[in-house]
Design a protein around this motif. Structure first.
Motif, PDB file in Angstrom:
ATOM      1  N   THR A  24       0.797  -1.227   0.000  1.00 17.09           N
ATOM      2  CA  THR A  24       0.000   0.000   0.000  1.00 17.09           C
ATOM      3  C   THR A  24       0.828   1.276   0.000  1.00 17.09           C
ATOM      4  O   THR A  24       0.265   2.361  -0.095  1.00 17.09           O
ATOM      5  N   ILE A  25       2.158   1.169   0.103  1.00 18.61           N
ATOM      6  CA  ILE A  25       2.980   2.373   0.141  1.00 18.61           C
ATOM      7  C   ILE A  25       2.823   3.165  -1.160  1.00 18.61           C
ATOM      8  O   ILE A  25       2.694   2.607  -2.243  1.00 18.61           O
ATOM      9  N   GLY A  26       2.774   4.450  -1.011  1.00 20.22           N
ATOM     10  CA  GLY A  26       2.698   5.364  -2.141  1.00 20.22           C
ATOM     11  C   GLY A  26       3.345   6.665  -1.730  1.00 20.22           C
ATOM     12  O   GLY A  26       3.789   6.831  -0.601  1.00 20.22           O
ATOM     13  N   GLY A  27       3.402   7.581  -2.634  1.00 16.75           N
ATOM     14  CA  GLY A  27       3.975   8.878  -2.327  1.00 16.75           C
ATOM     15  C   GLY A  27       4.734   9.412  -3.512  1.00 16.75           C
ATOM     16  O   GLY A  27       4.724   8.832  -4.599  1.00 16.75           O
ATOM     17  N   SER A  28       5.389  10.547  -3.299  1.00 20.67           N
ATOM     18  CA  SER A  28       6.118  11.185  -4.385  1.00 20.67           C
ATOM     19  C   SER A  28       7.426  11.783  -3.885  1.00 20.67           C
ATOM     20  O   SER A  28       7.631  11.957  -2.690  1.00 20.67           O
ATOM     21  N   THR A  29       8.275  12.094  -4.844  1.00 27.60           N
ATOM     22  CA  THR A  29       9.569  12.705  -4.544  1.00 27.60           C
ATOM     23  C   THR A  29       9.611  14.125  -5.106  1.00 27.60           C
ATOM     24  O   THR A  29       8.667  14.576  -5.759  1.00 27.60           O
ATOM     25  N   ASP A  30      10.731  14.798  -4.881  1.00 31.99           N
ATOM     26  CA  ASP A  30      10.902  16.157  -5.384  1.00 31.99           C
ATOM     27  C   ASP A  30      11.502  16.198  -6.784  1.00 31.99           C
ATOM     28  O   ASP A  30      11.821  17.260  -7.294  1.00 31.99           O
ATOM     29  N   GLY A  31      11.664  15.064  -7.427  1.00 32.03           N
ATOM     30  CA  GLY A  31      12.267  15.016  -8.755  1.00 32.03           C
ATOM     31  C   GLY A  31      11.334  15.536  -9.833  1.00 32.03           C
ATOM     32  O   GLY A  31      10.143  15.736  -9.621  1.00 32.03           O
ATOM     33  N   ASN A  32      11.906  15.767 -11.019  1.00 28.01           N
ATOM     34  CA  ASN A  32      11.119  16.162 -12.179  1.00 28.01           C
ATOM     35  C   ASN A  32      11.627  15.372 -13.376  1.00 28.01           C
ATOM     36  O   ASN A  32      12.732  15.623 -13.818  1.00 28.01           O
ATOM     37  N   PRO A  33      10.876  14.352 -13.829  1.00 30.20           N
ATOM     38  CA  PRO A  33       9.514  14.037 -13.404  1.00 30.20           C
ATOM     39  C   PRO A  33       9.480  13.470 -11.986  1.00 30.20           C
ATOM     40  O   PRO A  33      10.440  12.858 -11.529  1.00 30.20           O
ATOM     41  N   THR A  34       8.358  13.690 -11.332  1.00 27.81           N
ATOM     42  CA  THR A  34       8.173  13.230  -9.957  1.00 27.81           C
ATOM     43  C   THR A  34       8.319  11.716  -9.886  1.00 27.81           C
ATOM     44  O   THR A  34       7.771  11.002 -10.712  1.00 27.81           O
ATOM     45  N   GLY A  35       9.062  11.253  -8.886  1.00 30.04           N
ATOM     46  CA  GLY A  35       9.193   9.820  -8.660  1.00 30.04           C
ATOM     47  C   GLY A  35       8.037   9.304  -7.839  1.00 30.04           C
ATOM     48  O   GLY A  35       7.450  10.029  -7.030  1.00 30.04           O
ATOM     49  N   SER A  36       7.681   8.061  -8.055  1.00 29.15           N
ATOM     50  CA  SER A  36       6.607   7.403  -7.315  1.00 29.15           C
ATOM     51  C   SER A  36       7.230   6.453  -6.304  1.00 29.15           C
ATOM     52  O   SER A  36       7.905   5.497  -6.680  1.00 29.15           O
ATOM     53  N   VAL A  37       7.014   6.711  -5.016  1.00 28.79           N
ATOM     54  CA  VAL A  37       7.619   5.915  -3.951  1.00 28.79           C
ATOM     55  C   VAL A  37       7.055   4.496  -3.965  1.00 28.79           C
ATOM     56  O   VAL A  37       5.848   4.291  -4.042  1.00 28.79           O
ATOM     57  N   GLY A  38       7.942   3.517  -3.913  1.00 32.97           N
ATOM     58  CA  GLY A  38       7.563   2.112  -3.855  1.00 32.97           C
ATOM     59  C   GLY A  38       8.511   1.372  -2.928  1.00 32.97           C
ATOM     60  O   GLY A  38       9.498   1.942  -2.467  1.00 32.97           O
ATOM     61  N   ALA A  39       8.230   0.104  -2.642  1.00 33.14           N
ATOM     62  CA  ALA A  39       9.081  -0.639  -1.711  1.00 33.14           C
ATOM     63  C   ALA A  39       8.989  -2.137  -1.913  1.00 33.14           C
ATOM     64  O   ALA A  39       7.990  -2.654  -2.408  1.00 33.14           O
ATOM     65  N   THR A  40      10.050  -2.813  -1.491  1.00 32.34           N
ATOM     66  CA  THR A  40      10.103  -4.272  -1.386  1.00 32.34           C
ATOM     67  C   THR A  40      10.426  -4.570   0.068  1.00 32.34           C
ATOM     68  O   THR A  40      11.424  -4.077   0.603  1.00 32.34           O
ATOM     69  N   ALA A  41       9.596  -5.370   0.730  1.00 35.53           N
ATOM     70  CA  ALA A  41       9.715  -5.586   2.177  1.00 35.53           C
ATOM     71  C   ALA A  41      10.996  -6.327   2.583  1.00 35.53           C
ATOM     72  O   ALA A  41      11.561  -6.036   3.636  1.00 35.53           O
ATOM     73  N   ASN A  42      11.424  -7.294   1.816  1.00 38.31           N
ATOM     74  CA  ASN A  42      12.596  -8.115   2.176  1.00 38.31           C
ATOM     75  C   ASN A  42      12.412  -8.866   3.491  1.00 38.31           C
ATOM     76  O   ASN A  42      13.395  -9.197   4.164  1.00 38.31           O
ATOM     77  N   GLN A  43      11.167  -9.111   3.881  1.00 39.60           N
ATOM     78  CA  GLN A  43      10.864  -9.969   5.032  1.00 39.60           C
ATOM     79  C   GLN A  43       9.466 -10.504   4.828  1.00 39.60           C
ATOM     80  O   GLN A  43       8.647  -9.870   4.185  1.00 39.60           O
ATOM     81  N   GLY A  44       9.186 -11.669   5.362  1.00 40.86           N
ATOM     82  CA  GLY A  44       7.875 -12.283   5.211  1.00 40.86           C
ATOM     83  C   GLY A  44       7.262 -12.746   6.516  1.00 40.86           C
ATOM     84  O   GLY A  44       6.243 -13.432   6.522  1.00 40.86           O
ATOM     85  N   LYS A  45       7.884 -12.374   7.640  1.00 43.17           N
ATOM     86  CA  LYS A  45       7.404 -12.847   8.947  1.00 43.17           C
ATOM     87  C   LYS A  45       6.185 -12.078   9.465  1.00 43.17           C
ATOM     88  O   LYS A  45       5.353 -12.660  10.158  1.00 43.17           O
ATOM     89  N   LEU A  46       6.106 -10.779   9.173  1.00 41.37           N
ATOM     90  CA  LEU A  46       5.022  -9.969   9.741  1.00 41.37           C
ATOM     91  C   LEU A  46       4.244  -9.284   8.627  1.00 41.37           C
ATOM     92  O   LEU A  46       4.810  -8.578   7.800  1.00 41.37           O
ATOM     93  N   LYS A  47       2.914  -9.497   8.659  1.00 32.28           N
ATOM     94  CA  LYS A  47       2.002  -8.870   7.717  1.00 32.28           C
ATOM     95  C   LYS A  47       0.932  -8.131   8.509  1.00 32.28           C
ATOM     96  O   LYS A  47       0.679  -8.471   9.658  1.00 32.28           O
ATOM     97  N   ALA A  48       0.317  -7.123   7.883  1.00 28.25           N
ATOM     98  CA  ALA A  48      -0.719  -6.334   8.570  1.00 28.25           C
ATOM     99  C   ALA A  48      -1.683  -5.745   7.555  1.00 28.25           C
ATOM    100  O   ALA A  48      -1.477  -5.827   6.356  1.00 28.25           O
ATOM    101  N   ARG A  49      -2.726  -5.123   8.084  1.00 24.47           N
ATOM    102  CA  ARG A  49      -3.710  -4.395   7.272  1.00 24.47           C
ATOM    103  C   ARG A  49      -3.663  -2.939   7.629  1.00 24.47           C
ATOM    104  O   ARG A  49      -3.420  -2.547   8.701  1.00 24.47           O
TER     105      ARG A  49
END
Length: 110
Positions: free
Chosen positions: A85-110
């Motif tokens: 669900t992560i989202g967001g933006s950066t100060d770049g031009n064109p604007t970057g779209s924030v994303g992520a890879t968790a690199n763990q699978g032990k804890l999940k949430a809503r």
């Protein structure tokens, strides 16, 4: 349910291999790594953005906004950040779209 982000997660600006220097909250850890809250990502520096500097473009240098915190799992009243669900933006031009890879699978949430 999304994987909880920690300091070992890879948070990016969307312009490969742009990487965000994150700071976790040690009140909750997964495999010894502090979880990420929005304030551990927003305003943080970006390195390695592949956008070239020109008179019309600018590489990402920081995260301008971030969203997508969990509604159920919280630390100090603030939701932990989630991979799906992560989202967001950066100060770049064109604007970057924030994303992520968790690199763990032990804890999940809503």
């Amino acid at each position: 349910m999304g994987k909880v982000l920690t300091e070992s997660s890879r948070v990016t600006c969307g312009h490969s291999p742009g990487s965000v220097a994150v700071t976790g909250n040690g009140k909750l850890t997964v495999s010894g790594r502090p979880v990420l809250l929005a304030e551990g990502i927003q305003g943080k520096g970006v390195s390695g953005c592949s956008t070239a500097q020109s008179d019309k473009t600018k590489p990402c240098s920081s995260v301008a906004s971030v969203s997508g915190a969990a509604s159920k799992l919280k630390v100090g009243g603030r939701g932990v950040m989630l991979e799906d669900t992560i989202g967001g933006s950066t100060d770049g031009n064109p604007t970057g779209s924030v994303g992520a890879t968790a690199n763990q699978g032990k804890l999940k949430a809503r």
